[in-house]
Design an enzyme around this catalytic site. Structure first.
Site, PDB file in Angstrom:
ATOM      1  N   HIS A 231      -3.370  -3.474  -0.131  1.00 24.89           N
ATOM      2  CA  HIS A 231      -2.221  -4.291   0.266  1.00 24.89           C
ATOM      3  C   HIS A 231      -2.192  -4.606   1.753  1.00 24.89           C
ATOM      4  O   HIS A 231      -1.295  -5.297   2.218  1.00 24.89           O
ATOM      5  CB  HIS A 231      -0.910  -3.609  -0.131  1.00 24.89           C
TER       6      HIS A 231
HETATM    7  C1  UD1 Z   1       4.958  -3.091   3.955  1.00 25.58           C
HETATM    8  C2  UD1 Z   1       4.726  -2.402   5.284  1.00 25.58           C
HETATM    9  C3  UD1 Z   1       3.438  -1.595   5.223  1.00 25.58           C
HETATM   10  C4  UD1 Z   1       3.444  -0.650   4.036  1.00 25.58           C
HETATM   11  C5  UD1 Z   1       3.753  -1.409   2.758  1.00 25.58           C
HETATM   12  C6  UD1 Z   1       3.893  -0.443   1.622  1.00 25.58           C
HETATM   13  C7  UD1 Z   1       5.493  -3.569   7.315  1.00 25.58           C
HETATM   14  C8  UD1 Z   1       5.094  -4.418   8.444  1.00 25.58           C
HETATM   15  N1  UD1 Z   1       4.568  -3.379   6.361  1.00 25.58           N
HETATM   16  O1  UD1 Z   1       3.903  -4.014   3.750  1.00 25.58           O
HETATM   17  O2  UD1 Z   1       3.313  -0.824   6.406  1.00 25.58           O
HETATM   18  O3  UD1 Z   1       2.164  -0.054   3.932  1.00 25.58           O
HETATM   19  O4  UD1 Z   1       4.989  -2.120   2.921  1.00 25.58           O
HETATM   20  O5  UD1 Z   1       3.796  -1.078   0.390  1.00 25.58           O
HETATM   21  O6  UD1 Z   1       6.598  -3.092   7.266  1.00 25.58           O
HETATM   22  N2  UD1 Z   1       6.979  -8.594  -2.072  1.00 25.58           N
HETATM   23  C9  UD1 Z   1       7.494  -8.814  -3.322  1.00 25.58           C
HETATM   24  N3  UD1 Z   1       8.391  -7.892  -3.826  1.00 25.58           N
HETATM   25  C10 UD1 Z   1       8.776  -6.797  -3.132  1.00 25.58           C
HETATM   26  C11 UD1 Z   1       8.250  -6.588  -1.852  1.00 25.58           C
HETATM   27  C12 UD1 Z   1       7.354  -7.487  -1.336  1.00 25.58           C
HETATM   28  O7  UD1 Z   1       7.161  -9.790  -3.984  1.00 25.58           O
HETATM   29  O8  UD1 Z   1       9.595  -6.012  -3.668  1.00 25.58           O
HETATM   30  C13 UD1 Z   1       5.955  -9.546  -1.556  1.00 25.58           C
HETATM   31  C14 UD1 Z   1       6.562 -10.714  -0.759  1.00 25.58           C
HETATM   32  O9  UD1 Z   1       5.773 -11.836  -1.029  1.00 25.58           O
HETATM   33  C15 UD1 Z   1       6.346 -10.272   0.676  1.00 25.58           C
HETATM   34  C16 UD1 Z   1       5.046  -9.482   0.585  1.00 25.58           C
HETATM   35  O10 UD1 Z   1       5.084  -8.837  -0.677  1.00 25.58           O
HETATM   36  O11 UD1 Z   1       6.265 -11.349   1.556  1.00 25.58           O
HETATM   37  C17 UD1 Z   1       4.882  -8.456   1.683  1.00 25.58           C
HETATM   38  O12 UD1 Z   1       6.012  -7.571   1.747  1.00 25.58           O
HETATM   39  P1  UD1 Z   1       6.406  -6.856   3.139  1.00 25.58           P
HETATM   40  O13 UD1 Z   1       7.449  -5.851   2.905  1.00 25.58           O
HETATM   41  O14 UD1 Z   1       6.668  -7.886   4.180  1.00 25.58           O
HETATM   42  O15 UD1 Z   1       5.083  -6.149   3.580  1.00 25.58           O
HETATM   43  P2  UD1 Z   1       4.098  -5.217   2.746  1.00 25.58           P
HETATM   44  O16 UD1 Z   1       2.768  -5.888   2.689  1.00 25.58           O
HETATM   45  O17 UD1 Z   1       4.727  -4.805   1.486  1.00 25.58           O
HETATM   46  N1  UDP Z   2       2.416   4.116  -5.290  1.00 29.32           N
HETATM   47  C1  UDP Z   2       3.100   4.012  -6.502  1.00 29.32           C
HETATM   48  N2  UDP Z   2       2.716   3.044  -7.383  1.00 29.32           N
HETATM   49  C2  UDP Z   2       1.685   2.186  -7.134  1.00 29.32           C
HETATM   50  C3  UDP Z   2       1.004   2.300  -5.895  1.00 29.32           C
HETATM   51  C4  UDP Z   2       1.400   3.266  -4.995  1.00 29.32           C
HETATM   52  O1  UDP Z   2       4.010   4.789  -6.776  1.00 29.32           O
HETATM   53  O2  UDP Z   2       1.397   1.322  -7.981  1.00 29.32           O
HETATM   54  C5  UDP Z   2       2.841   5.140  -4.342  1.00 29.32           C
HETATM   55  C6  UDP Z   2       1.752   6.086  -3.909  1.00 29.32           C
HETATM   56  O3  UDP Z   2       1.664   7.164  -4.793  1.00 29.32           O
HETATM   57  C7  UDP Z   2       2.200   6.511  -2.521  1.00 29.32           C
HETATM   58  C8  UDP Z   2       2.915   5.289  -1.999  1.00 29.32           C
HETATM   59  O4  UDP Z   2       3.239   4.496  -3.141  1.00 29.32           O
HETATM   60  O5  UDP Z   2       3.107   7.591  -2.591  1.00 29.32           O
HETATM   61  C9  UDP Z   2       2.023   4.520  -1.082  1.00 29.32           C
HETATM   62  O6  UDP Z   2       2.609   3.297  -0.821  1.00 29.32           O
HETATM   63  P1  UDP Z   2       1.774   2.026  -0.344  1.00 29.32           P
HETATM   64  O7  UDP Z   2       0.361   2.137  -0.772  1.00 29.32           O
HETATM   65  O8  UDP Z   2       2.552   0.848  -0.786  1.00 29.32           O
HETATM   66  O9  UDP Z   2       1.924   2.090   1.239  1.00 29.32           O
HETATM   67  P2  UDP Z   2       1.232   2.936   2.419  1.00 29.32           P
HETATM   68  O10 UDP Z   2       1.192   4.364   2.042  1.00 29.32           O
HETATM   69  O11 UDP Z   2      -0.129   2.342   2.639  1.00 29.32           O
HETATM   70  O12 UDP Z   2       2.105   2.652   3.585  1.00 29.32           O
END
Ligand code: UD1
Ligand code: UDP
Length: 387
Positions: A231
């Site tokens: 991601h």
């Molecule tokens: C965010 C965090 C990242 C973390 C990740 C965990 C920041 C800058 N990034 O990244 O550090 O590792 O979360 O998963 O804070 N979207 C949906 N539904 C949701 C959420 C997101 O469709 O419920 C889609 C939207 O298109 C959105 C994109 O995902 O624009 C990115 O979401 P965003 O929260 O901005 O950043 P992440 O890539 O999720």
């Molecule tokens: N996770 C989850 N379901 C998924 C993928 C990840 O519950 O389909 C959990 C995972 O076990 C971990 C956390 O989400 O505890 C990690 O989140 P993510 O990979 O979104 O973000 P990061 O840790 O890189 O910030």
């Protein structure tokens, strides 16, 4: 009674907060009253609500519903909302009656997302003490938004809870907690707490075995499949990286090894934007994000995990599963030093080589992330901070 506000927003923060919230309820109920503010950064049921239900986290007292947007839009909306809550102003959808609103003694922040950054800025400007869980992590890669967020949170935080010795050293190297003469600031302290994610992984492990049937449902066999997640913008927003990662995963699936890919919404969107075609195969399972119990079972039983996620990388290690890290560097350097993870970045050849290396050799998983009681240590330190 201390009134603390946990600020969460993204999936991994909800999961981390579960450990702290559980410790408050089971061991500090007489001393700490915890309230939860959800910024709404993540909002799909399978990115947010599912974790509240499954991990028994109380519903948030406040939800800012900021949703997705550019960094400035998202962080700006969060700042405004958090400031209001900390000042006791109504925000429209609070579960609390206006008359109930009392000042908070401190905020607890988790990790390195935009929700962490907004919490650190809003609280410190209002002189509300900031307690940062998962402090001191560094990738030394300033193109990562998370690196910026964590540096700011660590600069502003009053108590910095470092999960590992490396995190403590990173903070020391930056002079955090000290003045130019090396003397400790009265207002800021670094604490080696251990990792709250390890607390969770141990606490929920047996429960996940009982409650999730994902291995059976997908027809997987023990230690004979690959769990993959990506991601990070460096992979999802770079078509070349996205293609080579999917090429590697497709080839593994074509060799008869099942590949399970719970797809983050950011990645799902990019796959359709890029019309990325990967070779369809009955062994390639591109599925929606799964619950915590489901991912735990997958992490525990996989042959190899392949990921750019910080949390998934670590949980693989906790459960004794080797990990191909789809990044050029990692904050969790101990995993690589122990030989349980290989940094492969996103190139096809490097990924395939790392996969072959980790599939074929014996790998060790020394205890590096604490004693599964980080949350209690963190809450005791917070209580001491006010004494
Ligand atoms: C965010 C965090 C990242 C973390 C990740 C965990 C920041 C800058 N990034 O990244 O550090 O590792 O979360 O998963 O804070 N979207 C949906 N539904 C949701 C959420 C997101 O469709 O419920 C889609 C939207 O298109 C959105 C994109 O995902 O624009 C990115 O979401 P965003 O929260 O901005 O950043 P992440 O890539 O999720
Ligand atoms: N996770 C989850 N379901 C998924 C993928 C990840 O519950 O389909 C959990 C995972 O076990 C971990 C956390 O989400 O505890 C990690 O989140 P993510 O990979 O979104 O973000 P990061 O840790 O890189 O910030």
């Amino acid at each position: 009674m201390l009134r603390l506000l946990s600020i969460i927003g993204a999936r991994p923060q909800i999961i981390k907060a579960a450990a702290i919230s559980r410790a408050v309820r089971t061991q500090f109920a007489g001393q700490i009253e915890e309230h939860i503010l959800h910024t709404g950064q993540h909002y799909d049921d399978n990115m947010s609500e599912v974790f509240f239900r499954e991990l028994g986290i109380p519903s948030p007292d406040y939800n800012l519903h900021v949703g997705s947007g550019s960094h400035a839009e998202q962080t700006g909306e969060m700042l405004k909302g958090i400031e209001k809550v900390l000042q006791g102003e109504p925000i429209g959808n609070s579960r609390l009656e206006i008359g109930d609103v009392k000042p908070f003694d401190g905020v607890i922040l988790y990790g390195d997302t935009n929700s962490t950054l907004a919490g650190a800025l809003a609280a410190s400007k209002l002189q509300v003490p900031v307690f940062h869980v998962e402090a001191g992590l560094r990738s030394f890669n300033m193109s990562m938004p998370e690196e910026i967020n964590r540096i700011v949170a660590d600069r502003l935080g009053n108590l910095l809870f470092a999960p590992t010795q490396t995190a403590v050293r990173n903070l020391e190297a930056e002079g955090v907690g000290c003045n130019v003469y090396g003397e400790q600031h009265a207002w800021q302290k670094v604490v080696l707490s251990g990792d709250v994610m390890y607390d969770n992984s141990m606490y929920f492990s047996a429960m996940a075995d009982m409650k999730s049937d994902i291995i059976e449902r997908l027809g997987l066999s023990y230690r004979n499949f690959v769990l993959a997640t990506i991601h990070r913008p460096a992979n999802t927003d770079n078509p070349e990286n996205l293609r080579s990662i999917f090429r590697a995963l497709s080839d593994i699936a074509a060799s008869g090894v099942d590949v399970i890919f719970p797809c983050h919404p950011r990645t799902r969107k990019k796959l359709s934007d890029e019309s990325l075609e990967f070779r369809e195969s009955s062994h390639f399972h591109l599925i929606d994000p799964v619950s915590f119990f489901e991912i735990i079972r997958l992490e525990k039983n996989a042959r190899v995990v392949m990921t750019d996620s910080g949390g998934v990388q670590k949980e693989a290690f906790f459960y004794g599963t080797p990990c191909v890290i789809l990044r050029p560097e990692t904050e969790w350097v101990e995993i690589v030093d122990a030989g349980a993870g290989i940094l492969a970045d996103a190139g096809y050849e490097r990924i395939m080589k790392a996969y072959a290396d980790l599939s074929g050799r014996e790998v060790y998983f020394p205890p590096l992330f604490g004693d599964a009681h980080a949350s209690e240590r963190i809450l005791s330190e917070i209580i001491d901070f006010f004494n």
